[in-house]
Structure formats: structure tokens, C-alpha cells
Design an enzyme around this catalytic site. Structure first.
Site, PDB file in Angstrom:
ATOM      1  CG  ASN A  11      53.870  45.794 -58.470  1.00 58.31           C
ATOM      2  OD1 ASN A  11      54.552  45.713 -57.441  1.00 58.31           O
ATOM      3  ND2 ASN A  11      53.222  46.897 -58.815  1.00 58.31           N
ATOM      4  CD1 TRP A  12      54.460  39.331 -56.070  1.00 55.96           C
ATOM      5  CD2 TRP A  12      55.920  38.944 -54.400  1.00 55.96           C
ATOM      6  NE1 TRP A  12      54.937  38.045 -56.204  1.00 55.96           N
ATOM      7  CE2 TRP A  12      55.828  37.784 -55.207  1.00 55.96           C
ATOM      8  CE3 TRP A  12      56.783  38.937 -53.293  1.00 55.96           C
ATOM      9  CZ2 TRP A  12      56.569  36.632 -54.918  1.00 55.96           C
ATOM     10  CZ3 TRP A  12      57.522  37.792 -53.031  1.00 55.96           C
ATOM     11  CH2 TRP A  12      57.403  36.650 -53.833  1.00 55.96           C
ATOM     12  CE  LYS A  13      50.137  47.020 -57.210  1.00 56.97           C
ATOM     13  NZ  LYS A  13      48.941  47.783 -57.544  1.00 56.97           N
ATOM     14  CG  HIS A  96      53.207  51.377 -59.650  1.00 52.68           C
ATOM     15  ND1 HIS A  96      52.099  51.815 -58.960  1.00 52.68           N
ATOM     16  CD2 HIS A  96      52.862  50.192 -60.219  1.00 52.68           C
ATOM     17  CE1 HIS A  96      51.127  50.922 -59.113  1.00 52.68           C
ATOM     18  NE2 HIS A  96      51.565  49.930 -59.859  1.00 52.68           N
ATOM     19  CD  GLU A  98      49.849  51.071 -56.239  1.00 59.37           C
ATOM     20  OE1 GLU A  98      50.823  50.435 -55.797  1.00 59.37           O
ATOM     21  OE2 GLU A  98      48.847  50.510 -56.732  1.00 59.37           O
ATOM     22  CD  GLU A 167      50.825  49.082 -63.984  1.00 59.88           C
ATOM     23  OE1 GLU A 167      50.680  47.867 -63.848  1.00 59.88           O
ATOM     24  OE2 GLU A 167      51.148  49.836 -63.055  1.00 59.88           O
ATOM     25  N   GLY A 173      43.991  47.616 -59.459  1.00 55.78           N
ATOM     26  CA  GLY A 173      43.419  47.134 -58.212  1.00 55.78           C
ATOM     27  C   GLY A 173      41.921  47.349 -58.096  1.00 55.78           C
ATOM     28  CB  SER A 211      42.072  44.752 -63.045  1.00 56.60           C
ATOM     29  OG  SER A 211      41.934  45.613 -61.920  1.00 56.60           O
ATOM     30  N   GLY A 232      49.502  42.878 -60.567  1.00 52.85           N
ATOM     31  CA  GLY A 232      49.522  43.108 -59.130  1.00 52.85           C
ATOM     32  C   GLY A 232      48.829  41.983 -58.390  1.00 52.85           C
TER      33      GLY A 232
HETATM   34  P1  PGA Z   1      46.630  45.114 -60.295  1.00 55.43           P
HETATM   35  O1  PGA Z   1      47.958  46.011 -60.178  1.00 55.43           O
HETATM   36  O2  PGA Z   1      46.951  43.975 -61.229  1.00 55.43           O
HETATM   37  O3  PGA Z   1      46.365  44.651 -58.895  1.00 55.43           O
HETATM   38  O4  PGA Z   1      45.561  45.988 -60.843  1.00 55.43           O
HETATM   39  C1  PGA Z   1      48.774  46.231 -61.296  1.00 55.43           C
HETATM   40  C2  PGA Z   1      49.896  47.177 -60.934  1.00 55.43           C
HETATM   41  O5  PGA Z   1      49.655  48.117 -60.150  1.00 55.43           O
HETATM   42  O6  PGA Z   1      51.042  47.009 -61.384  1.00 55.43           O
END
Ligand code: PGA
Length: 250
Positions: A11-13, A96, A98, A167, A173, A211, A232
Site C-alpha cells: 500500500n504505497w499511500k 482503510h 486513514e 490493521e 506507521g 508495521s 505500507g
Molecule cells: P504500515 O502501513 O505498514 O506503514 O504500518 C500499513 C497500512 O496502512 O496498510
């Protein structure tokens, strides 16, 4: 445990640029020898077209990070499931944390997005997870079950066609990862909930996200109900992402 091979999704965001993303993809593609797990990258919508070209004919599938809850029409800024399909998008992340947190997506909106994706043959990767305060209040199971229940309610037995991602919001993150015990416990709860909704619950891959990195992937992937990862930060570094794909291919 599902019958499928593990599924690893980057997931590149909202990261990268046209040039940086092309070089990241080419570096990943050139290191895919020996990778036997299923894999995908969810790129920003603006980069779907160039990513489609670069990934054509490869084992790395293309994914989006969101999809509209609407079919078409006056929804400025939205991208529909049908549009995503024009770019051979195979997966779309839906719900997600976010999106839920910064864009006010409710469980009902998430459930509609899942319907839109499934209707055009795109596999939604449905994210569920509790916040730090919800975990501390002992609400983890109730929160993830409520989030999944909305998707089951709107999609019935078609829920067997989704991918689910657990998640924990406090792990995203932050460098904090759920312990194997914490992850397995929630994954097992989700599996039981899926089994009550569909006779084909074993088709649903349940990914862990938060993470995940090259150092902790193997121990998470070894858990009976962890069928892959949603990655991510660590998916933005080709060597680290490739190491994780290889850990999932054992
Ligand atoms: P992260 O993000 O691996 O940077 O914690 C995972 C995600 O939000 O899908």
C-alpha cells in the site's frame, strides 16, 4: 488457513512520483525470481495507467487504494469501480483506517464500496481494526466484528469474494506491530465470523497490516489464520518488499 498461497500487498499511500514509482516497480519486478506467493501493489490513482503498462504480463497485480461508493455521476474527485477496471485493477483497498479517520467513511459507506468493487469483479481488500483506546478499553473484538458485520450485511454470501485485512490502527506507521498472539487472536475471531456468513469462508485471505516489515514478516505469516500482509512503509523499499514476498513464498 486458506487453501490459497499467501497474498502480499503493498500500500504505497500518497507517496512517490511518476519517475520514482516507475523505478520502484522496475526494481521490484526485476527481483521477483523465486516469488511464488500472490502479490500486488496498490498505487495512487494518478499512477494507475503507467503502473498498468509496467506490470503487464508480470505476476505482480495492480491495485487501487480506494473506490467510490457510487456508480457514476456528479461526485467530484471520485473514481468509480468501472473506471478502475479500465486499468486492469485487480484489487482495491476499501475502508482503510486513514479513509475512515480523515475522510469520515462509515461502516455503511465501506460496505457500499465493497459492493461496487465486487460488482465489476475487483477484489476489495476490506480493512478493519481497533484504535489504541479501543484496545485499552477491551473493545477490540467488538470493533472489528462491527466493521465486518456491516460488510456481511450488505454483501451476504458474496463476502467469500473479499480479502480481509486486520490493521490495528495503533500499529499503522508507528513501528509498533501486533504481537503474533494479538494478531492470531483477532484473525481467528474474524474467521469464525466469516464462517457464520458463508460456506466458503476458507476462500477469504485474512491479511495482517501495521508495521509489517522484513524482520517481523515470517513470524506473522507463520500464524494459522494470517494469510498474508498489507504493507505500507516497507513496500516503498524494493529490497525490503522483495524480502517479504520471499518470506511469504516459503
Ligand atoms: P504500515 O502501513 O505498514 O506503514 O504500518 C500499513 C497500512 O496502512 O496498510
Amino acid at each position: 488457513m486458506t487453501m490459497n498461497s499467501k497474498l502480499m500487498v503493498g500500500n504505497w499511500k500518497m507517496n512517490g512520483s511518476l519517475a520514482a514509482n516507475a523505478s520502484l516497480l522496475s526494481e521490484v519486478l526485476s527481483g521477483m525470481g523465486g516469488v511464488t506467493c500472490r502479490s500486488a501493489v496498490c498505487v495512487p490513482a494518478a499512477y494507475l495507467a503507467p503502473s498498468q503498462s509496467l506490470l503487464a504480463g508480470s505476476a505482480l497485480a495492480l491495485g487501487a487504494q480506494d473506490v467510490s461508493a457510487h456508480d457514476a455521476g456528479a461526485y467530484t474527485g471520485e473514481v468509480s469501480a468501472t473506471m478502475l477496471r479500465d486499468f486492469a485493477v485487480r484489487y482495491a483497498i476499501v475502508g482503510h483506517s486513514e479513509r475512515r479517520q480523515y475522510h469520515g467513511e462509515s461502516d455503511a459507506v465501506v460496505a457500499s464500496k465493497v459492493q461496487r468493487a465486487l460488482a465489476v469483479g475487483i477484489t476489495p481488500i476490506v480493512c478493519v481494526g481497533e484504535s489504541q483506546s479501543e484496545r485499552e478499553a477491551g473493545q477490540t473484538e467488538a470493533v472489528v466484528k462491527r466493521q465486518l458485520a456491516a460488510v456481511i450485511h450488505a454483501n451476504g454470501h458474496c463476502v467469500s469474494e473479499i480479502v480481509l485485512a486486520y490493521e490495528p490502527v495503533w500499529a499503522i506507521g508507528t513501528g509498533l506491530t501486533a504481537t503474533p498472539e494479538q494478531a492470531q487472536a483477532v484473525h481467528a475471531v474474524l474467521r469464525v465470523q466469516l464462517q457464520a456468513a458463508t460456506a466458503h469462508a476458507d476462500r477469504v485471505s485474512i491479511l495482517y497490516g501495521g508495521s509489517m516489515n522484513a524482520a517481523n514478516a515470517a513470524s506473522l505469516l507463520a500464524l494459522p489464520d494470517v494469510d498474508g500482509g498489507l504493507i505500507g512503509g516497507a513496500s516503498l523499499k524494493a529490497p525490503e518488499f522483495l524480502a517479504m514476498l520471499k518470506a511469504a513464498s516459503r
